[in-house]
Scaffold this motif. Structure first.
Motif, PDB file in Angstrom:
ATOM      1  N   UNK A 153       0.866  -1.172   0.000  1.00 15.28           N
ATOM      2  CA  UNK A 153       0.000   0.000   0.000  1.00 15.28           C
ATOM      3  C   UNK A 153       0.907   1.228   0.000  1.00 15.28           C
ATOM      4  N   UNK A 154       0.740   2.069  -1.006  1.00 19.32           N
ATOM      5  CA  UNK A 154       1.493   3.317  -1.107  1.00 19.32           C
ATOM      6  C   UNK A 154       0.533   4.477  -0.909  1.00 19.32           C
ATOM      7  N   UNK A 155       1.000   5.502  -0.201  1.00 21.23           N
ATOM      8  CA  UNK A 155       0.204   6.716  -0.055  1.00 21.23           C
ATOM      9  C   UNK A 155       1.018   7.885  -0.572  1.00 21.23           C
ATOM     10  N   UNK A 156       0.356   8.711  -1.373  1.00 20.58           N
ATOM     11  CA  UNK A 156       0.976   9.868  -2.012  1.00 20.58           C
ATOM     12  C   UNK A 156       0.209  11.109  -1.568  1.00 20.58           C
ATOM     13  N   UNK A 157       0.940  12.155  -1.197  1.00 19.71           N
ATOM     14  CA  UNK A 157       0.310  13.417  -0.804  1.00 19.71           C
ATOM     15  C   UNK A 157       0.961  14.547  -1.590  1.00 19.71           C
ATOM     16  N   UNK A 158       0.104  15.463  -2.079  1.00 20.35           N
ATOM     17  CA  UNK A 158       0.586  16.628  -2.827  1.00 20.35           C
ATOM     18  C   UNK A 158      -0.201  17.845  -2.368  1.00 20.35           C
ATOM     19  N   UNK A 159       0.508  18.951  -2.153  1.00 27.02           N
ATOM     20  CA  UNK A 159      -0.111  20.196  -1.697  1.00 27.02           C
ATOM     21  C   UNK A 159       0.219  21.299  -2.690  1.00 27.02           C
ATOM     22  N   UNK A 160      -0.809  22.089  -3.027  1.00 23.93           N
ATOM     23  CA  UNK A 160      -0.617  23.222  -3.929  1.00 23.93           C
ATOM     24  C   UNK A 160      -1.692  24.259  -3.648  1.00 23.93           C
ATOM     25  N   UNK A 161      -1.427  25.481  -4.034  1.00 25.60           N
ATOM     26  CA  UNK A 161      -2.438  26.536  -3.935  1.00 25.60           C
ATOM     27  C   UNK A 161      -3.511  26.359  -5.004  1.00 25.60           C
ATOM     28  N   UNK A 162      -3.228  25.539  -6.008  1.00 24.47           N
ATOM     29  CA  UNK A 162      -4.111  25.347  -7.155  1.00 24.47           C
ATOM     30  C   UNK A 162      -4.723  23.947  -7.108  1.00 24.47           C
ATOM     31  N   UNK A 163      -6.038  23.871  -6.846  1.00 25.28           N
ATOM     32  CA  UNK A 163      -6.708  22.567  -6.740  1.00 25.28           C
ATOM     33  C   UNK A 163      -6.610  21.759  -8.032  1.00 25.28           C
ATOM     34  N   UNK A 164      -6.737  22.416  -9.162  1.00 22.95           N
ATOM     35  CA  UNK A 164      -6.642  21.715 -10.447  1.00 22.95           C
ATOM     36  C   UNK A 164      -5.267  21.065 -10.610  1.00 22.95           C
TER      37      UNK A 164
END
Length: 99
Positions: free
Chosen positions: A59-70
């Motif tokens: 099981x891999x979990x990936x997280x990404x954060x940005x000011x732009x939801x798209x």
């Protein structure tokens, strides 16, 4: 801190099957390479969070954060497509969440 925050967080959970893996060492080798390629290409945080002691599953979990939801949606979609493009890996399940 003034102003409102409009950041978007994307969370992708991948349940992976390595059908050609014959040992835990072999799975970890393929998984380490995959994780590094994903981090280098997409600049996301990634961790193995489940089935670490199984030869053919992870099981891999990936997280990404940005000011732009798209951008968050696009990045997680690209990560998923990248993983699916590897014939030695099968995606058994995927869950995407956005905050």
């Amino acid at each position: 801190m003034g102003g409102s925050r409009h950041s978007s967080i994307g969370h992708l959970i991948l349940v992976l099957h390595f059908p050609f893996s014959h040992s835990l060492k072999e799975k970890r080798f393929h998984l380490a390479g995959l994780k590094k390629k994903i981090q280098d290409r997409y600049h996301v945080s990634i961790a193995e969070t489940g089935d670490m002691d199984l030869w053919q599953k992870s099981v891999l979990e990936v997280v990404y954060v940005s000011a732009n939801h798209a951008q968050v949606e696009k990045t997680l979609s690209s990560v998923l497509s990248f993983v699916v493009s590897h014939p030695e890996i099968q995606v058994l399940d995927e869950i995407q969440e956005f905050i």
